[in-house]
Design an enzyme around this catalytic site. Structure first.
Site, PDB file in Angstrom:
ATOM      1  N   TYR A   5       1.135  -2.309 -12.305  1.00  0.00           N
ATOM      2  CA  TYR A   5      -0.246  -2.526 -12.743  1.00  0.00           C
ATOM      3  C   TYR A   5      -0.475  -1.960 -14.149  1.00  0.00           C
ATOM      4  CZ  TYR A   5      -0.373  -3.451  -7.788  1.00  0.00           C
ATOM      5  OH  TYR A   5      -0.075  -3.934  -6.537  1.00  0.00           O
TER       6      TYR A   5
ATOM      7  N   ARG B 119      -5.055   0.898 -16.684  1.00  0.00           N
ATOM      8  CA  ARG B 119      -5.178   1.462 -15.340  1.00  0.00           C
ATOM      9  C   ARG B 119      -5.862   2.830 -15.286  1.00  0.00           C
ATOM     10  NH1 ARG B 119      -2.856   4.421 -11.435  1.00  0.00           N
ATOM     11  NH2 ARG B 119      -3.445   3.621  -9.390  1.00  0.00           N
TER      12      ARG B 119
ATOM     13  N   GLY C   7       0.781  -1.229   0.000  1.00  0.00           N
ATOM     14  CA  GLY C   7       0.000   0.000   0.000  1.00  0.00           C
ATOM     15  C   GLY C   7       0.812   1.277   0.000  1.00  0.00           C
TER      16      GLY C   7
ATOM     17  N   GLU D 182       4.953  -5.673   2.108  1.00  0.00           N
ATOM     18  CA  GLU D 182       4.922  -6.260   0.769  1.00  0.00           C
ATOM     19  C   GLU D 182       4.485  -5.220  -0.261  1.00  0.00           C
ATOM     20  OE1 GLU D 182       2.286  -9.629   1.388  1.00  0.00           O
ATOM     21  OE2 GLU D 182       0.590  -8.260   1.608  1.00  0.00           O
ATOM     22  N   PRO D 183       5.327  -4.203  -0.493  1.00  0.00           N
ATOM     23  CA  PRO D 183       4.960  -3.173  -1.460  1.00  0.00           C
ATOM     24  C   PRO D 183       5.136  -3.677  -2.895  1.00  0.00           C
ATOM     25  CG  PRO D 183       7.145  -2.720  -0.571  1.00  0.00           C
ATOM     26  CD  PRO D 183       6.652  -3.963   0.108  1.00  0.00           C
ATOM     27  N   GLY D 184       4.249  -3.246  -3.759  1.00  0.00           N
ATOM     28  CA  GLY D 184       4.412  -3.524  -5.183  1.00  0.00           C
ATOM     29  C   GLY D 184       4.678  -2.221  -5.908  1.00  0.00           C
ATOM     30  N   ARG D 185       3.627  -1.407  -5.960  1.00  0.00           N
ATOM     31  CA  ARG D 185       3.675  -0.140  -6.697  1.00  0.00           C
ATOM     32  C   ARG D 185       4.864   0.740  -6.304  1.00  0.00           C
ATOM     33  NH1 ARG D 185      -1.105   2.035  -7.987  1.00  0.00           N
ATOM     34  NH2 ARG D 185      -2.019   0.788  -6.323  1.00  0.00           N
TER      35      ARG D 185
ATOM     36  N   CYS E  27     -12.301  -0.414 -30.320  1.00  0.00           N
ATOM     37  CA  CYS E  27     -13.684  -0.047 -30.642  1.00  0.00           C
ATOM     38  C   CYS E  27     -14.524   0.014 -29.376  1.00  0.00           C
ATOM     39  CB  CYS E  27     -14.265  -1.056 -31.615  1.00  0.00           C
ATOM     40  SG  CYS E  27     -13.309  -1.109 -33.123  1.00  0.00           S
TER      41      CYS E  27
HETATM   42  C1  LIG Z   1      -1.940  -9.144  -0.626  1.00  0.00           C
HETATM   43  C2  LIG Z   1      -1.339  -7.992  -1.338  1.00  0.00           C
HETATM   44  N1  LIG Z   1      -0.088  -7.624  -1.034  1.00  0.00           N
HETATM   45  C3  LIG Z   1       0.525  -6.595  -1.634  1.00  0.00           C
HETATM   46  C4  LIG Z   1      -0.123  -5.861  -2.622  1.00  0.00           C
HETATM   47  C5  LIG Z   1       0.607  -4.743  -3.265  1.00  0.00           C
HETATM   48  O1  LIG Z   1      -0.005  -3.532  -3.089  1.00  0.00           O
HETATM   49  P1  LIG Z   1       0.713  -2.172  -3.530  1.00  0.00           P
HETATM   50  O2  LIG Z   1       1.156  -2.342  -4.940  1.00  0.00           O
HETATM   51  O3  LIG Z   1      -0.340  -1.148  -3.368  1.00  0.00           O
HETATM   52  O4  LIG Z   1       1.868  -1.983  -2.614  1.00  0.00           O
HETATM   53  C6  LIG Z   1      -1.440  -6.200  -2.974  1.00  0.00           C
HETATM   54  C7  LIG Z   1      -2.156  -5.431  -3.995  1.00  0.00           C
HETATM   55  O5  LIG Z   1      -3.248  -5.686  -4.388  1.00  0.00           O
HETATM   56  C8  LIG Z   1      -2.066  -7.303  -2.315  1.00  0.00           C
HETATM   57  O6  LIG Z   1      -3.315  -7.678  -2.631  1.00  0.00           O
END
Ligand SMILES: Cc1ncc(COP(=O)(O)O)c(C=O)c1O
Length: 405
Positions: free
Chosen positions: A384, A322, A241, A283-286, A355
């Protein structure tokens, strides 16, 4: 949105527009360009800000490109996965099994079997039935599985509406009211090792204090359950998050303040003993992948409809859904116009070839005046983007992915 926003953008801090002229001059089709340096900078910045007790597990779902996985593994990140395919990609990229976690509300028996056989750090369990299935598979395989129980909490990730009596219906995790029963039953299952709890409850947060309060709430929850059920936890997964700015008026997350406050929390006598031998996972992704990517697309035609100027591009939401899916504009720059020193800016609708009228990158982008052939860059598309889109619609070719240092 003004084009000058690019001055503050991490991608354009390490790559000047002139550096990209090779891609602009030799452009053949829509592509994503990712900067390895931006990913490494984001990781190192977060790693250096957080107390040692915190581990960073990259949420692969944000961008599973093997190059990104390999890079983050080399920087000693762990990996958060959500499917069999993601576990396999993490293993292929070199992540040690005890640096991989698996989460997801509807894991199949095949996925669970593979995770258990792979000796992952933990499987994060999202229902009592899943827990029973894991126990059954383990007994067949003669193995034990470490699990975290994923909780649907009663607090939001932040100050607003804390402890509001339920975050509401969710397919994710197990409602906190059911957790005592889950712990009771889990203790009687011979092949399950309960290692801790997992709470992920919000995304794209830019305020360090909201993230801090969320982590504190997660730790408090772990303390309460550990005491009530006499469970020795090793791991607390406080989710992802961590946000990135998508528009000019948004800030960068202050990771230093976040880290300093977390260190104070760890030193606080109320938490010190409990946290002594605990590992806390984020557990950051973005936050790790988002700022690293730009998406290039070419203006094919310019037209006007009912007084609005429209740029029609060769790329569309089959590559980058997105902005329309989340309703969030990404900054857009006219790279070709910047290179030819164009002065004047105009507001455009930027739309792709599909389309469907959904196929728009922006309904009000302010860009340097564009002519057919201009290459536009859509910023902050490293997370994403490529895999969250709808590549098969209208049978266009997929976007290319390119890495630069
Ligand atoms: C379980 C879990 N962990 C981590 C993430 C990564 O979230 P973010 O990219 O916002 O850090 C998500 C995103 O949906 C998630 O569902």
């Amino acid at each position: 949105m003004s084009e000058y926003w690019s001055d503050n953008n991490p991608f354009f801090k390490v790559n000047k527009i002139e550096d990209l002229s090779i891609f602009i001059n030799n452009y053949s089709s829509p592509c994503y360009i990712y900067s390895r340096k931006v990913i490494a900078d984001q990781y190192n910045n977060l790693r250096n800000s957080l107390p040692e007790k915190f581990s960073i597990f990259y949420a692969q779902k944000s961008n599973p490109n093997p190059e990104i996985l390999g890079l983050l593994n080399s920087l000693h990140a762990g990996c958060d996965t959500a499917s069999l395919g993601e576990v396999k990609s993490a293993l292929d990229a070199g992540f040690a099994p005890d640096r991989i976690m698996m989460t997801g509300p509807a894991k199949t028996e095949k996925e669970l079997r593979f995770a258990i056989q792979s000796n992952l750090l933990s499987v994060n369990v999202e229902s009592l039935q899943e827990l029973m299935l894991i126990d059954k598979i383990c007994s067949e395989l003669g193995k034990k599985q470490k699990v975290l129980i994923r909780i649907n909490p009663k607090f939001e990730a932040g100050e607003k509406n804390r402890i509001i009596g339920g975050m509401g219906v969710s397919k994710f995790g197990i409602d906190i009211d059911f957790i005592p029963e889950v712990f009771r039953q889990a203790k009687s299952l011979g092949n399950i090792e309960i290692k801790g709890i997992h709470i992920f409850n919000s995304s794209q947060i830019l305020d360090w204090n909201r993230i801090y309060l969320n982590i504190k709430d997660v730790i408090d929850t772990a303390i309460n359950f550990s005491k009530e059920h006499n469970l020795e936890f090793d791991l607390i997964d406080a989710g992802g998050g961590l946000g990135i700015p998508y528009s000019e008026n948004e800030n960068f997350l202050d990771t230093e303040k976040l880290g300093n406050n977390l260190q104070d929390l760890i030193n606080n006598p109320k938490y010190k003993d409990f946290l002594l031998r605990k590992n806390i996972i984020l557990e950051p992704g973005r936050f790790l992948s988002g700022l690293s990517g730009i998406y290039l697309t070419k203006v094919l035609y310019t037209k006007e409809s009912c007084g609005k100027k429209i740029l029609l591009t060769d790329g569309g939401i089959h590559h980058l859904i997105r902005p329309v899916l989340i309703g969030q504009n990404h900054p857009i720059i006219n790279l070709s116009a910047a290179l030819r020193g164009a002065e004047k800016s105009t507001e455009y609708i930027i739309a792709g070839p599909l389309c469907t009228s959904l196929d728009e990158f922006s309904g009000n982008a302010v860009l340097k005046e564009a002519i057919p052939g201009d290459i536009l860059a859509i910023l902050n598309t490293g997370a994403y983007g490529y895999t969250e889109s709808m590549p098969l619609f209208l049978s266009h070719s997929p976007a290319t992915e390119i890495f630069i240092d």
